[in-house]
Write an enzyme that holds these catalytic residues in place. Structure first.
Site, PDB file in Angstrom:
ATOM      1  N   LYS A 116       0.812  -1.215   0.000  1.00  0.00           N
ATOM      2  CA  LYS A 116       0.000   0.000   0.000  1.00  0.00           C
ATOM      3  C   LYS A 116       0.847   1.269   0.000  1.00  0.00           C
ATOM      4  O   LYS A 116       0.518   2.247  -0.686  1.00  0.00           O
ATOM      5  CB  LYS A 116      -0.933   0.002   1.215  1.00  0.00           C
ATOM      6  CG  LYS A 116      -1.981  -1.099   1.222  1.00  0.00           C
ATOM      7  CD  LYS A 116      -2.909  -0.935   2.412  1.00  0.00           C
ATOM      8  CE  LYS A 116      -3.948  -2.045   2.477  1.00  0.00           C
ATOM      9  NZ  LYS A 116      -3.352  -3.326   2.893  1.00  0.00           N
ATOM     10  N   GLU A 200      -2.764   7.127   8.168  1.00  0.00           N
ATOM     11  CA  GLU A 200      -3.568   7.980   7.307  1.00  0.00           C
ATOM     12  C   GLU A 200      -4.643   8.707   8.108  1.00  0.00           C
ATOM     13  O   GLU A 200      -5.017   8.283   9.208  1.00  0.00           O
ATOM     14  CB  GLU A 200      -4.253   7.153   6.213  1.00  0.00           C
ATOM     15  CG  GLU A 200      -3.288   6.561   5.211  1.00  0.00           C
ATOM     16  CD  GLU A 200      -3.997   5.767   4.129  1.00  0.00           C
ATOM     17  OE1 GLU A 200      -3.357   5.513   3.100  1.00  0.00           O
ATOM     18  OE2 GLU A 200      -5.183   5.412   4.315  1.00  0.00           O
ATOM     19  N   HIS A 235     -14.558  -4.392   7.519  1.00  0.00           N
ATOM     20  CA  HIS A 235     -13.820  -4.121   6.284  1.00  0.00           C
ATOM     21  C   HIS A 235     -14.033  -5.194   5.215  1.00  0.00           C
ATOM     22  O   HIS A 235     -13.286  -5.242   4.230  1.00  0.00           O
ATOM     23  CB  HIS A 235     -12.311  -3.952   6.566  1.00  0.00           C
ATOM     24  CG  HIS A 235     -12.017  -2.945   7.634  1.00  0.00           C
ATOM     25  ND1 HIS A 235     -12.193  -1.588   7.439  1.00  0.00           N
ATOM     26  CD2 HIS A 235     -11.597  -3.099   8.920  1.00  0.00           C
ATOM     27  CE1 HIS A 235     -11.864  -0.953   8.556  1.00  0.00           C
ATOM     28  NE2 HIS A 235     -11.502  -1.836   9.469  1.00  0.00           N
ATOM     29  N   ARG A 297      -6.825  -7.885 -10.200  1.00  0.00           N
ATOM     30  CA  ARG A 297      -7.513  -9.124 -10.572  1.00  0.00           C
ATOM     31  C   ARG A 297      -8.967  -8.799 -10.829  1.00  0.00           C
ATOM     32  O   ARG A 297      -9.409  -7.658 -10.665  1.00  0.00           O
ATOM     33  CB  ARG A 297      -7.415 -10.146  -9.430  1.00  0.00           C
ATOM     34  CG  ARG A 297      -7.917  -9.585  -8.101  1.00  0.00           C
ATOM     35  CD  ARG A 297      -7.992 -10.621  -7.019  1.00  0.00           C
ATOM     36  NE  ARG A 297      -8.192 -10.057  -5.705  1.00  0.00           N
ATOM     37  CZ  ARG A 297      -9.358  -9.618  -5.221  1.00  0.00           C
ATOM     38  NH1 ARG A 297     -10.443  -9.648  -5.985  1.00  0.00           N
ATOM     39  NH2 ARG A 297      -9.453  -9.138  -3.996  1.00  0.00           N
TER      40      ARG A 297
END
Length: 668
Positions: A116, A200, A235, A297
């Site tokens: 990430k 973040e 999530h 994908r």
């Protein structure tokens, strides 16, 4: 175009790929583990190869076994599906080295988006908006804590590798940062083998909106519009839809443009998804979305994109991998109506969504599937087993409507017509979500489910009369006569008194005896120690109609091992029925063993080897079909063997063996 491909996956995605390959005249090779020898995808493929034992580490994650299967069968290319090896660049390298084609992006593209922090730095260079935060290499507590203060609380600590919410912690205060960081690191290390994190800004009202992108090997890249995946639990996506509710033309142009720019930055080829986090506190604004990550994908939720564009994304994958250009230019990609997808799982929402196992004794989908109004993606059918080895998804239900309101109505109908017997499911939870006022209004964000969880998982009781129908069905009296012989037709007739048919129902670990009698044409009586009631039962084309005091039930009923399942309006109830003859035999002292009446888990054991027990004492509790069954001693005896707590047992497996004491009174 390829003449033969191998699908390196299982379940519904393997079936999905096979269908498109068949449409294009491409032969298919399936791979399967020992547990999947009779799976649907194996039967659908032209060939199938066993690649190992049930655990994924010994089968579906064995790149060497999969590549060998492709070479041995003459396959030219490998489609990875999603999950397993689909985003493993090492697997891509091995496939290419073996002289095969990987139906997906290059290993370099996967590596570029695999971490990430590195992906976000790359996106920043490409001019794609990125969530404010720290994505650097320094991992010392003092550095990360300092960056968190600069960003401003609340912040989100996220593992740099992997996904699925693992290694992710929200932190509201500087005082909690160190503890949350330690917890996130430990979880990330355990899940991904990498404990590095990034920090973040936490978005107060986040929406998860992603853009389907496609690239080819000729420098072309397009988008196929957006999907909203904001309804999540821990999530994990629960419901997906396209297009995103409330999106404006300006917002769509900005977001899809950024997504295409991201794909071009890594020279992407094949199907991919750019995922954005959106701050919806002031609606959808083109300056309030940021890149989160890229899935290199095909996505689980790709059918909603197919429904609104009318395109086959698997076909596009195959054509691009075979060297063709993208089938359509951006201006020619349509967007029509609205589509919603739900994921139907074998899981128990009331028990923290605990995955369930069991045999699918009955599985039926909406009638609208036949006319294309509802699409079902599944890798199982009636009679298949939901095993503990793999994801417990039963199916994806996908609907399409002229607008979002029509799609919502279609999904409500689809869920009410979906029937599953043999395992607990999340059907009622999904139905509650689809009816949720906030979701219906399009006012969604990733926290909706957690905020309203108690109401969404509240037990939904099947309609009154379900137990009565189960009792009547178990009695055998509802079966139609097989001949015109009056002695067969008059099943409840007796010269002297009304015949009573016993039914022994297990309820809360105890056996309750009911007696069923025929009172007349379509009229029956049910007596129990508590009361007596009279019912009228009529049989329609597919359901039973039961009426009585406080009862007006339309439902299906079917015999399953050791019980009866009743299904009505998307709800299912299972009733365990004890065989009165077996109970009588046990009470009379037949046999020195107690066997499992059905597959299940030994939840608790009350006695040990050598213990003397009395008739009627509960020896152990067996959890089967999400119900607990008390296994009691048929009479006095001494225990010679007893199953261990936590053991998964098969039907007829030995649970308890008693000592054989000859003519001693303890022998049972």
């Amino acid at each position: 175009m390829f003449s033969k491909i191998l699908i390196a996956n299982r379940g519904e995605i393997a079936c999905r790929v096979i269908r498109t390959a068949q449409k294009l005249g491409i032969s298919t090779v399936a791979v399967y583990s020992d547990a999947d020898a009779h799976a649907l995808h194996v039967g659908m493929a032209d060939e199938a190869v066993n690649i190992g034992p049930a655990p994924v580490t010994d089968s579906y994650l064995r790149a060497d076994h999969i590549i060998k299967a492709a070479l041995d069968t003459g396959a030219e290319a490998i489609h990875p599906g999603y999950g397993f090896l689909s985003e493993n660049p090492g697997f891509v390298d091995a496939v290419v080295k073996a002289g095969l084609v990987f139906i997906g992006p290059s290993a370099d593209s996967i590596r570029a988006m695999g971490l990430k922090d590195a992906a976000k730095r790359l996106m920043e260079k490409a001019g794609v908006p990125v969530v404010p935060g720290y994505h650097g290499e320094a991992q010392e507590l003092v550095v990360l804590a300092s960056k968190a203060r600069e960003i401003g609380y609340p912040v989100l600590i996220k593992a740099r590798a992997g996904g699925g919410g693992k290694g992710m912690r929200k932190v509201d205060s500087p005082d909690d940062f160190a503890e949350a960081l330690g917890s996130a690191r430990r979880e990330a290390k355990s899940a991904f083998g990498d404990d590095r994190v990034l920090v973040e800004k936490y978005i107060a009202k986040p929406r998860h909106i992603e853009v389907q992108v496609f690239g080819d090997n000729h420098g072309n890249a397009v988008h196929l519009y957006e999907r909203d995946c904001s309804l999540q639990r821990r999530h994990q996506k629960v419901i997906e839809e396209a297009p995103a509710p409330g999106i404006t033309a300006e917002m769509r142009e900005a977001m899809t443009g950024a997504a295409v720019k991201a794909a071009q930055a890594i020279k992407y080829s094949g199907a991919g998804t750019i995922e954005f986090i959106v701050d919806a506190t002031e609606g959808l604004r083109p300056d309030r979305f940021w890149f989160m990550e890229m899935n290199t994908r095909l996505q689980v939720e790709h059918p909603v994109t197919e429904m609104v564009t009318g395109l086959d994304l698997v076909e596009w994958q195959l054509r691009v991998a075979a060297g063709e250009k993208l089938p359509l230019a951006q201006a020619n990609i349509p967007l029509n109506g609205h589509s919603i997808e739900v994921r139907l799982y074998a899981e128990d929402p009331a028990k923290s969504f605990l995955p369930a196992t069991g045999t699918l004794y009955h599985l039926a989908f909406p009638n609208a599937v036949k006319d294309g109004a509802v699409r079902v993606e599944t890798g199982v059918r009636s009679g298949d087993e939901i095993s503990p080895f793999y994801d417990p998804m039963i199916a994806k239900l996908v609907v399409h409507g002229a607008d979002r309101a029509a799609a919502l109505r279609a999904m409500q109908n689809a869920l009410s017509e979906t029937e599953v017997a043999g395992t607990v499911t999340n059907t009622a939870f999904l139905a509650a979500l689809v009816r949720h006022p906030g979701f219906a209004a399009g006012d969604v964000d990733t926290g909706l489910i957690d905020r309203d969880l108690a109401g969404l998982i509240a037990p939904v009781a099947i309609e009154a009369g379900a137990k009565e129908l189960a009792i009547l069905f178990a009695s055998g009296l509802l079966k139609r006569p097989v001949s015109t012989d009056p002695w067969t037709a008059l099943r409840g007739y007796s010269h002297h008194a009304t015949l009573a048919y016993p039914v022994m129902l297990e309820e809360n670990g105890a056996i309750t005896r009911y007696e069923v009698s025929v009172l007349g044409d379509e009229r029956y009586g049910i007596s129990s120690p508590a009361d007596t009631q009279e019912l009228r039962v009529r049989h329609g084309p597919a359901t039973w109609h039961v009426t009585g005091k406080g009862i007006n039930l339309h439902a299906k009923a079917m015999t399953i091992p050791h019980g009866v399942a009743v299904l009505a309006k998307g709800a299912a109830a299972t009733f365990s029925v004890a065989d009165p003859f077996l109970l009588a035999e046990a009470a009379g002292g037949g046999g020195d063993r107690l066997a499992a009446p059905m597959p299940g888990l030994v939840k608790s054991v009350r006695f040990a080897v050598g213990d003397q027990v009395k008739k009627g004492q509960v020896l152990l509790v067996l959890e089967a079909m999400k119900m607990e069954h008390s296994i009691t001693a048929p009479h006095d005896g001494r225990i010679a063997e007893i199953a261990s707590e936590g053991t998964q047992v098969k039907e007829k497996s030995s649970l308890v063996r008693f000592e054989d004491a000859g003519n001693d009174s303890s022998k049972i």
